[in-house]
Design a protein around this motif. Structure first.
Motif, mmCIF file in Angstrom:
data_model
loop_
_atom_site.group_PDB
_atom_site.id
_atom_site.type_symbol
_atom_site.label_atom_id
_atom_site.label_comp_id
_atom_site.label_asym_id
_atom_site.label_seq_id
_atom_site.Cartn_x
_atom_site.Cartn_y
_atom_site.Cartn_z
ATOM 1 N N GLY A 30 0.741 -1.212 0.043
ATOM 2 C CA GLY A 30 -0.200 -0.041 -0.075
ATOM 3 C C GLY A 30 0.856 1.209 -0.021
ATOM 4 O O GLY A 30 1.613 1.403 0.774
ATOM 5 N N LEU A 31 0.657 2.251 -1.069
ATOM 6 C CA LEU A 31 1.624 3.366 -1.157
ATOM 7 C C LEU A 31 0.634 4.576 -1.161
ATOM 8 O O LEU A 31 -0.437 4.692 -1.736
ATOM 9 C CB LEU A 31 2.288 3.338 -2.445
ATOM 10 N N GLU A 32 1.135 5.712 -0.298
ATOM 11 C CA GLU A 32 0.424 6.658 -0.186
ATOM 12 C C GLU A 32 1.385 8.033 -0.474
ATOM 13 O O GLU A 32 2.253 8.030 0.557
ATOM 14 C CB GLU A 32 -0.494 6.998 1.107
ATOM 15 N N ILE A 33 1.040 8.686 -1.487
ATOM 16 C CA ILE A 33 2.005 10.127 -1.645
ATOM 17 C C ILE A 33 0.952 11.279 -1.290
ATOM 18 O O ILE A 33 0.157 11.330 -2.115
ATOM 19 C CB ILE A 33 2.528 9.940 -3.003
ATOM 20 N N SER A 34 1.327 12.082 -0.358
ATOM 21 C CA SER A 34 0.469 13.071 0.092
ATOM 22 C C SER A 34 1.030 14.357 -0.271
ATOM 23 O O SER A 34 2.251 14.627 -0.329
ATOM 24 C CB SER A 34 0.077 13.048 1.398
ATOM 25 N N ASN A 35 0.105 15.309 -0.527
ATOM 26 C CA ASN A 35 0.321 16.730 -0.612
ATOM 27 C C ASN A 35 1.313 16.995 -1.907
ATOM 28 O O ASN A 35 2.414 17.623 -1.991
ATOM 29 C CB ASN A 35 0.962 17.382 0.480
ATOM 30 N N VAL A 36 0.903 16.408 -3.016
ATOM 31 C CA VAL A 36 1.389 16.978 -4.351
ATOM 32 C C VAL A 36 0.692 18.193 -4.829
ATOM 33 O O VAL A 36 -0.322 18.129 -5.254
ATOM 34 C CB VAL A 36 1.154 15.836 -5.418
ATOM 35 N N SER A 37 1.628 19.283 -4.862
ATOM 36 C CA SER A 37 1.185 20.483 -5.359
ATOM 37 C C SER A 37 1.770 20.852 -6.844
ATOM 38 O O SER A 37 2.933 20.653 -7.165
ATOM 39 C CB SER A 37 1.545 21.492 -4.460
ATOM 40 N N GLY A 54 6.928 -14.190 -18.187
ATOM 41 C CA GLY A 54 8.308 -14.367 -17.872
ATOM 42 C C GLY A 54 8.999 -13.801 -16.876
ATOM 43 O O GLY A 54 10.330 -13.595 -16.935
ATOM 44 N N LYS A 55 8.437 -12.603 -16.187
ATOM 45 C CA LYS A 55 9.049 -12.051 -15.204
ATOM 46 C C LYS A 55 7.986 -11.685 -13.819
ATOM 47 O O LYS A 55 7.063 -11.914 -13.950
ATOM 48 C CB LYS A 55 9.574 -10.525 -15.565
ATOM 49 N N VAL A 56 8.416 -11.085 -13.054
ATOM 50 C CA VAL A 56 7.929 -10.610 -11.692
ATOM 51 C C VAL A 56 7.282 -9.351 -12.300
ATOM 52 O O VAL A 56 8.227 -8.444 -12.361
ATOM 53 C CB VAL A 56 8.376 -10.632 -10.319
ATOM 54 N N ALA A 57 5.782 -9.063 -12.253
ATOM 55 C CA ALA A 57 5.500 -7.728 -12.900
ATOM 56 C C ALA A 57 4.396 -7.397 -11.587
ATOM 57 O O ALA A 57 4.254 -7.936 -10.606
ATOM 58 C CB ALA A 57 4.320 -8.125 -13.954
ATOM 59 N N ALA A 58 4.229 -5.770 -11.591
ATOM 60 C CA ALA A 58 3.488 -5.253 -10.811
ATOM 61 C C ALA A 58 2.112 -4.800 -11.360
ATOM 62 O O ALA A 58 2.204 -4.161 -12.503
ATOM 63 C CB ALA A 58 4.228 -4.254 -9.970
ATOM 64 N N ASP A 59 0.986 -5.237 -10.787
ATOM 65 C CA ASP A 59 -0.378 -4.665 -11.329
ATOM 66 C C ASP A 59 -0.535 -3.505 -10.544
ATOM 67 O O ASP A 59 -0.882 -3.323 -9.186
ATOM 68 C CB ASP A 59 -1.186 -5.792 -11.104
ATOM 69 N N THR A 60 -0.503 -2.377 -11.215
ATOM 70 C CA THR A 60 -0.578 -1.023 -10.667
ATOM 71 C C THR A 60 -2.120 -0.436 -11.000
ATOM 72 O O THR A 60 -2.284 0.910 -10.772
ATOM 73 C CB THR A 60 0.323 0.144 -11.173
ATOM 74 N N SER A 61 -2.828 -1.283 -11.243
ATOM 75 C CA SER A 61 -4.274 -0.630 -11.701
ATOM 76 C C SER A 61 -5.211 -0.178 -10.647
ATOM 77 O O SER A 61 -5.808 0.740 -10.773
ATOM 78 C CB SER A 61 -5.039 -1.970 -12.411
ATOM 79 N N ASP A 62 -5.021 -0.592 -9.237
ATOM 80 C CA ASP A 62 -5.532 -0.046 -8.268
ATOM 81 C C ASP A 62 -4.780 1.179 -7.715
ATOM 82 O O ASP A 62 -3.805 1.276 -6.939
ATOM 83 C CB ASP A 62 -5.410 -0.970 -6.850
ATOM 84 N N CYS A 63 -5.250 2.341 -8.670
ATOM 85 C CA CYS A 63 -4.476 3.897 -8.299
ATOM 86 C C CYS A 63 -5.488 4.691 -8.355
ATOM 87 O O CYS A 63 -6.309 4.691 -9.126
ATOM 88 C CB CYS A 63 -3.463 3.750 -9.804
ATOM 89 N N TYR A 64 -5.277 5.602 -7.407
ATOM 90 C CA TYR A 64 -6.329 6.796 -7.367
ATOM 91 C C TYR A 64 -5.551 8.043 -6.978
ATOM 92 O O TYR A 64 -4.513 7.980 -6.286
ATOM 93 C CB TYR A 64 -7.292 6.322 -6.322
ATOM 94 N N LEU A 65 -6.354 8.993 -7.295
ATOM 95 C CA LEU A 65 -6.089 10.267 -6.775
ATOM 96 C C LEU A 65 -7.011 11.195 -6.107
ATOM 97 O O LEU A 65 -8.190 11.135 -6.423
ATOM 98 C CB LEU A 65 -5.688 11.346 -8.197
ATOM 99 N N THR A 66 -6.723 11.638 -5.030
ATOM 100 C CA THR A 66 -7.776 12.456 -4.136
ATOM 101 C C THR A 66 -7.322 13.764 -4.423
ATOM 102 O O THR A 66 -6.268 14.473 -4.187
ATOM 103 C CB THR A 66 -7.824 11.997 -2.568
ATOM 104 N N ASP A 106 -3.485 13.967 -3.485
ATOM 105 C CA ASP A 106 -3.017 12.749 -2.954
ATOM 106 C C ASP A 106 -2.903 11.601 -3.757
ATOM 107 O O ASP A 106 -4.030 11.674 -4.324
ATOM 108 C CB ASP A 106 -3.669 12.352 -1.425
ATOM 109 N N LEU A 107 -1.965 10.973 -3.807
ATOM 110 C CA LEU A 107 -1.791 9.862 -4.675
ATOM 111 C C LEU A 107 -1.920 8.530 -3.950
ATOM 112 O O LEU A 107 -1.010 8.314 -3.031
ATOM 113 C CB LEU A 107 -0.476 9.889 -5.743
ATOM 114 N N GLY A 108 -2.517 7.421 -4.205
ATOM 115 C CA GLY A 108 -2.482 6.093 -3.612
ATOM 116 C C GLY A 108 -2.357 5.074 -4.642
ATOM 117 O O GLY A 108 -3.164 5.174 -5.918
ATOM 118 N N ILE A 109 -1.461 4.168 -4.427
ATOM 119 C CA ILE A 109 -1.228 2.979 -5.271
ATOM 120 C C ILE A 109 -1.270 1.719 -4.416
ATOM 121 O O ILE A 109 -0.759 1.725 -3.354
ATOM 122 C CB ILE A 109 -0.022 3.048 -6.152
ATOM 123 N N ASN A 110 -1.885 0.561 -4.986
ATOM 124 C CA ASN A 110 -1.768 -0.614 -4.121
ATOM 125 C C ASN A 110 -1.284 -1.565 -5.198
ATOM 126 O O ASN A 110 -2.211 -2.658 -5.550
ATOM 127 C CB ASN A 110 -3.172 -1.046 -3.526
#
Length: 498
Positions: A106-113, A156-168, A144-148
């Motif tokens: 779970g990732l949260e990046i806050s206060n992106v101006s 053929g590799k370890v991949a990341a599914d970043t489709s659960d991405c949201y902006l507040t 605020d940015l959130g990614i799960n």
């Protein structure tokens, strides 16, 4: 837990490529040649660089032109177009992340101006009025940015599914030509367009994050593959299973297969078990003997284990006091020859077996002593060597420490005289010289050459703190703390900017 956007992407990249991933990590252990465990304290260090990656995601997102139309009360049909959308005055607040055992991150990046600037074209009309205009606009935003992301094996590799991405959006206001106090008609219009802009910014930022994850994965994989490649020798770091996530660390399992010319080694009896690693240090690297032996064999076949010592250096080495008497022909060679030369090499494939005592190395070493530029050696010998070797790393240099278990001379001859050496005192001299002169010299050269190779691949650019190299039964465990390798971030951002 505090953390950041970067650790899972770095790990995703480090996990590498693979042809197939086993669903159950435990079933993949025996096929695993090397393991990487990155613990929570490492994420704290990586967190310091989060803002640079987030800035890249925002600044390099391509915001498309937008066109549409809307019917407004008292105004009629309104058509609009937004073009040349660019970002300015970007600033990032803080980031947090949490590891969800068995699930993801779970990732949260806050206060992106940021301020978005561009050009607005609009027209509206009715039977009373018909207007068409082009205006510059600004959009003030605070987000605020959130990614799960979910890590998985795919393609053929370890991949990341970043489709659960949201902006507040805490603030998103559109101003026309710097008009901070728009009239009711402009306000009605800008409020409508602002809703559309929200959707576009969200879609593009999440798309760019996914793109950055792929770019960073490829970049780190390329960097890791390059580090483990020299000439015709390389190591396949593809994974054997998807990474395991706990509340305190992320762990990846790699093949560790040696590639040399047209051959690839096989690992099917690895000794790995997660209990062999702790959680006290930031980074753990686990290496199986089944990785080392094929790698050493490839180096032997590639002619890497050869050493020539000549002139003053050779003479100085033999000034060491030995308990055995020096044969007259060797004294004469060293004293009377301007250019004596000793050539030594591995004449059989060395074999290693690691235990808590160190890494035991069995090998066969051959040597030839040439005197006065002669084409025929004065002395030729073959020895069996059994040595325990321990490694350490300090001040960006590899150090090797040895304990000789057994050395035996299995053949010695004087080719120029066409006769074998049978004298026990001469045989003992050769054995003692190999133990007290030859092995320390070979290890000192290996220290320099391996350090040089590591520096060539960029190891000296890492801030490695208190590293420990621990020999265990069937494997070597390296554990360390580290400072973030800033050069990797710089190189990555340069690639991203291209």
């Amino acid at each position: 837990m505090p953390g950041d956007f970067l650790p899972p992407l770095l790990l995703l990249a480090l996990f590498g490529l693979t042809r197939a991933c086993l669903q159950d990590p435990a079933s993949a252990y025996r096929f695993t040649g090397t393991v990487c465990r990155l613990t929570y304290p490492a994420a704290v260090v990586l967190n310091e660089k989060t803002t640079k990656v987030i800035e890249a995601a925002f600044q390099h997102a391509k915001y498309p032109s937008m066109q549409g139309e809307k019917s407004l009360l008292f105004v009629g049909k309104v058509s609009y177009g937004l073009d040349n959308l660019e970002i300015h005055n970007l600033s990032i607040g803080r980031s947090q992340f949490e590891l969800f055992p068995g699930k993801g991150i779970g990732l949260e990046i806050s206060n992106v101006s940021a301020i978005f600037k561009g050009t607005l074209q609009y027209g509206y009309g009715s039977w009373l009025v018909n207007v068409a205009q082009t205006l510059d606009f600004e959009i003030d935003s605070q987000i605020d940015l959130g990614i799960n992301p979910k890590l998985y094996c795919g393609k053929g590799k370890v991949a990341a599914d970043t489709s659960d991405c949201y902006l507040t959006f805490h603030k998103l206001r559109l101003h026309l030509q710097g008009d901070k106090q728009p009239n009711w008609l402009k306000k009605l219009f800008t409020d409508f367009i602002t809703f559309t802009v929200k959707l576009v910014i969200k879609g593009q930022i999440c798309k760019e994050i996914n793109k950055l994850a792929d770019i960073l994965a490829d970049f780190i994989q390329d960097t890791a593959a390059h580090f483990l490649t020299d000439g015709d020798i390389s190591v396949d770091i593809g994974v054997t299973a998807a990474p395991v996530i706990t509340a305190n660390y992320i762990e990846s399992y790699h093949k560790g297969l040696t590639n040399y010319k047209n051959t690839t080694s096989v690992i099917d009896n690895s000794a790995f078990h997660p209990s062999q690693l702790t959680e006290d240090r930031m980074l753990y690297l686990w290496f199986s003997d089944e990785l080392f032996n094929p790698l050493i064999a490839a180096a032997h076949q590639d002619g890497r284990f050869q050493l020539n010592i000549s002139s003053n250096e050779l003479t100085e080495l033999f000034k060491m006091s030995l308990s055995s008497a020096t044969p007259e022909y060797i004294e004469q060679c060293l004293a009377e020859t301007a250019t004596p030369e000793l050539r030594v090499w591995s004449s059989s494939v060395p074999f290693v077996n690691t235990s808590t005592m160190g890494t035991a190395v069995w090998g066969q070493a051959s040597g030839e002593l040439f005197c006065g530029g002669q084409s025929t050696p004065t002395l030729s010998f073959i020895t069996d060597v059994y040595v325990d070797v321990k490694a350490s790393y300090a001040d960006k240099k590899l150090l090797l420490h040895s304990k000789v278990n057994e050395i035996s001379v299995i053949n010695a001859e004087l080719p120029s005289q066409n006769k074998q050496v049978y004298d026990e005192s001469e045989i003992e001299f050769i054995r003692e010289a190999v133990e007290k002169i030859g092995i320390p010299k070979v290890l000192s050269v290996l220290e320099v050459e391996i350090t040089r190779l590591m520096d060539k691949q960029g190891a000296n650019l890492f801030d490695i703190i208190n590293p420990e190299v621990l020999p265990r039964d069937g494997f070597v465990l390296t554990q360390m703390d580290f400072g973030f390798p800033h050069h990797l971030l710089v190189d990555f951002l340069k690639r991203t900017l291209q």
